[in-house]
Design a protein around this motif. Structure first.
Motif, PDB file in Angstrom:
ATOM      1  N   UNK A   1       0.865  -1.179   0.000  1.00 35.65           N
ATOM      2  CA  UNK A   1       0.000   0.000   0.000  1.00 35.65           C
ATOM      3  C   UNK A   1       0.901   1.227   0.000  1.00 35.65           C
ATOM      4  N   UNK A   2       0.805   2.048  -1.002  1.00 34.80           N
ATOM      5  CA  UNK A   2       1.676   3.225  -1.059  1.00 34.80           C
ATOM      6  C   UNK A   2       1.021   4.423  -0.392  1.00 34.80           C
ATOM      7  N   UNK A   3      -0.276   4.318  -0.106  1.00 36.72           N
ATOM      8  CA  UNK A   3      -0.944   5.337   0.715  1.00 36.72           C
ATOM      9  C   UNK A   3      -1.385   6.573  -0.050  1.00 36.72           C
ATOM     10  N   UNK A   4      -1.203   6.608  -1.336  1.00 30.07           N
ATOM     11  CA  UNK A   4      -1.646   7.750  -2.126  1.00 30.07           C
ATOM     12  C   UNK A   4      -1.642   7.359  -3.599  1.00 30.07           C
ATOM     13  N   UNK A   5      -2.251   8.207  -4.431  1.00 35.32           N
ATOM     14  CA  UNK A   5      -2.157   8.012  -5.879  1.00 35.32           C
ATOM     15  C   UNK A   5      -1.228   9.079  -6.460  1.00 35.32           C
ATOM     16  N   UNK A   6      -0.620   8.773  -7.586  1.00 40.99           N
ATOM     17  CA  UNK A   6       0.409   9.638  -8.162  1.00 40.99           C
ATOM     18  C   UNK A   6      -0.026  10.150  -9.526  1.00 40.99           C
TER      19      UNK A   6
ATOM     20  N   UNK B   1      -3.231   8.329 -10.455  1.00 43.73           N
ATOM     21  CA  UNK B   1      -4.426   9.185 -10.415  1.00 43.73           C
ATOM     22  C   UNK B   1      -5.269   8.952 -11.663  1.00 43.73           C
ATOM     23  N   UNK B   2      -6.593   9.153 -11.553  1.00 39.34           N
ATOM     24  CA  UNK B   2      -7.409   9.128 -12.765  1.00 39.34           C
ATOM     25  C   UNK B   2      -6.833  10.155 -13.746  1.00 39.34           C
ATOM     26  N   UNK B   3      -6.651   9.779 -15.001  1.00 37.48           N
ATOM     27  CA  UNK B   3      -6.046  10.638 -16.034  1.00 37.48           C
ATOM     28  C   UNK B   3      -4.544  10.847 -15.816  1.00 37.48           C
ATOM     29  N   UNK B   4      -3.956  10.111 -14.871  1.00 37.07           N
ATOM     30  CA  UNK B   4      -2.519  10.256 -14.612  1.00 37.07           C
ATOM     31  C   UNK B   4      -1.689   9.683 -15.757  1.00 37.07           C
ATOM     32  N   UNK B   5      -0.378   9.937 -15.676  1.00 42.57           N
ATOM     33  CA  UNK B   5       0.541   9.582 -16.760  1.00 42.57           C
ATOM     34  C   UNK B   5       1.415   8.405 -16.353  1.00 42.57           C
TER      35      UNK B   5
ATOM     36  N   UNK C   1      22.328  -1.128 -24.221  1.00 43.98           N
ATOM     37  CA  UNK C   1      20.892  -1.344 -24.472  1.00 43.98           C
ATOM     38  C   UNK C   1      20.414  -0.619 -25.736  1.00 43.98           C
ATOM     39  N   UNK C   2      21.357  -0.070 -26.496  1.00 47.05           N
ATOM     40  CA  UNK C   2      20.964   0.713 -27.672  1.00 47.05           C
ATOM     41  C   UNK C   2      20.091  -0.105 -28.614  1.00 47.05           C
ATOM     42  N   UNK C   3      18.949   0.455 -28.964  1.00 45.25           N
ATOM     43  CA  UNK C   3      18.031  -0.193 -29.899  1.00 45.25           C
ATOM     44  C   UNK C   3      17.138  -1.238 -29.256  1.00 45.25           C
ATOM     45  N   UNK C   4      17.329  -1.497 -27.972  1.00 47.62           N
ATOM     46  CA  UNK C   4      16.543  -2.549 -27.307  1.00 47.62           C
ATOM     47  C   UNK C   4      15.440  -1.971 -26.422  1.00 47.62           C
ATOM     48  N   UNK C   5      15.384  -0.641 -26.320  1.00 50.33           N
ATOM     49  CA  UNK C   5      14.393  -0.021 -25.431  1.00 50.33           C
ATOM     50  C   UNK C   5      13.291   0.652 -26.255  1.00 50.33           C
ATOM     51  N   UNK C   6      12.117   0.686 -25.657  1.00 49.67           N
ATOM     52  CA  UNK C   6      10.991   1.406 -26.256  1.00 49.67           C
ATOM     53  C   UNK C   6      10.372   2.258 -25.162  1.00 49.67           C
ATOM     54  N   UNK C   7      10.292   3.554 -25.413  1.00 48.22           N
ATOM     55  CA  UNK C   7       9.601   4.407 -24.436  1.00 48.22           C
ATOM     56  C   UNK C   7       8.168   4.586 -24.871  1.00 48.22           C
ATOM     57  N   UNK C   8       7.268   4.516 -23.897  1.00 47.21           N
ATOM     58  CA  UNK C   8       5.846   4.706 -24.179  1.00 47.21           C
ATOM     59  C   UNK C   8       5.291   5.651 -23.130  1.00 47.21           C
ATOM     60  N   UNK C   9       4.470   6.594 -23.619  1.00 43.13           N
ATOM     61  CA  UNK C   9       3.868   7.610 -22.740  1.00 43.13           C
ATOM     62  C   UNK C   9       2.366   7.403 -22.827  1.00 43.13           C
ATOM     63  N   UNK C  10       1.831   6.898 -21.728  1.00 41.63           N
ATOM     64  CA  UNK C  10       0.421   6.524 -21.677  1.00 41.63           C
ATOM     65  C   UNK C  10      -0.338   7.463 -20.732  1.00 41.63           C
ATOM     66  N   UNK C  11      -1.634   7.644 -21.023  1.00 45.07           N
ATOM     67  CA  UNK C  11      -2.494   8.376 -20.079  1.00 45.07           C
ATOM     68  C   UNK C  11      -3.610   7.450 -19.611  1.00 45.07           C
ATOM     69  N   UNK C  12      -3.791   7.424 -18.289  1.00 41.64           N
ATOM     70  CA  UNK C  12      -4.835   6.569 -17.719  1.00 41.64           C
ATOM     71  C   UNK C  12      -6.209   6.994 -18.229  1.00 41.64           C
TER      72      UNK C  12
END
Ligand SMILES: C[S@@+](CC[C@H](N)C(=O)[O-])C[C@H]1O[C@@H](n2cnc3c(N)ncnc32)[C@H](O)[C@@H]1O
Length: 197
Positions: free
Chosen positions: A97-102, A131-135, A180-191
């Motif tokens: 339990x982290x006790x909050x939303x981020x 958080x709702x709509x969090x990143x 790790x060059x070429x092995x990573x993928x960054x993704x930016x999601x919204x809840x």
């Protein structure tokens, strides 16, 4: 993998993931997006805290969590030496339990560190703590390995797990640590609020 598995690796200094600097992809993201909504950031599986300190330097209120007590101890020491403010606690991200939303959750080599059988629990934990709509900003490690950690994944698996709950805002291949060059993928999601855990 258990707490003791990771603690033993820190105590024996068997930590090849420890690069001495934050994820290059995160550094570039923060430099390129100076107008991001400032707010709370959760970094689960933070290790010795390089990524936490990158977020803190950029003006965010950051919380780092790790299952290994030694990681938290090293992270606290390095952060106070750097004169930065961040909070750290020993927690199992999958059950704790982290006790909050981020507003932000930042993923970097935790998804590939846990047993693949625990990935449903990872998504549930993420949904409990954002958080709702969090990143959700993630640096995924696209390797084929089945005998981890690190355990591999694919873009297809990632989309199958996260797209029911999140909208994909952007994805790109980031600058990486040399091995790790070429092995990573960054993704930016919204809840997307209203989706069940
Ligand atoms: C591969 S290391 C990466 C550390 C850090 N993200 C980095 O890139 O330097 C994985 C980290 O996740 C932590 N960890 C593993 N399982 C965890 C869990 N269930 N909850 C929180 N931390 C966990 C380990 O102790 C370790 O510090």
């Amino acid at each position: 993998m258990s707490e003791s598995y990771w603690e033993v690796r820190y105590r024996s200094r068997d930590m090849p993931w420890e690069k001495g600097s934050p994820s290059p992809g995160l550094v570039d993201f923060l430099n390129e997006h100076l107008d991001l909504a400032r707010g709370t950031v959760c970094v689960p599986g933070c290790g010795t805290g390089h990524d936490v300190r990158a977020w803190a330097s950029a003006g965010f209120e950051v919380y780092g969590y790790d299952i290994a007590p030694s990681a938290i101890r090293l992270a606290k020491t390095a952060t106070s030496k750097a004169g930065l403010k961040a909070r750290f606690a020993r927690k199992d991200f999958l059950t704790g339990e982290l006790g909050r939303r981020f507003l932000w959750v930042f993923e970097h080599t935790l998804f590939c560190a846990i047993n693949p059988a625990d990935r449903d629990r990872y998504v549930s934990a993420l949904l409990r703590n954002i958080e709702p709509m969090g990143w959700y900003l993630a640096v995924f490690y696209l390797i084929p390995d089945e005998d981890g950690p690190p355990f591999g994944t694919t873009r297809d698996e990632i989309c199958r797990r996260f797209s029911p709950h999140f909208d994909l805002k952007a994805e790109w291949v980031p600058r990486s640590y040399p091995n790790r060059t070429g092995l990573e993928l960054m993704m930016w999601w919204q809840h997307r609020p209203g989706t069940a855990e």
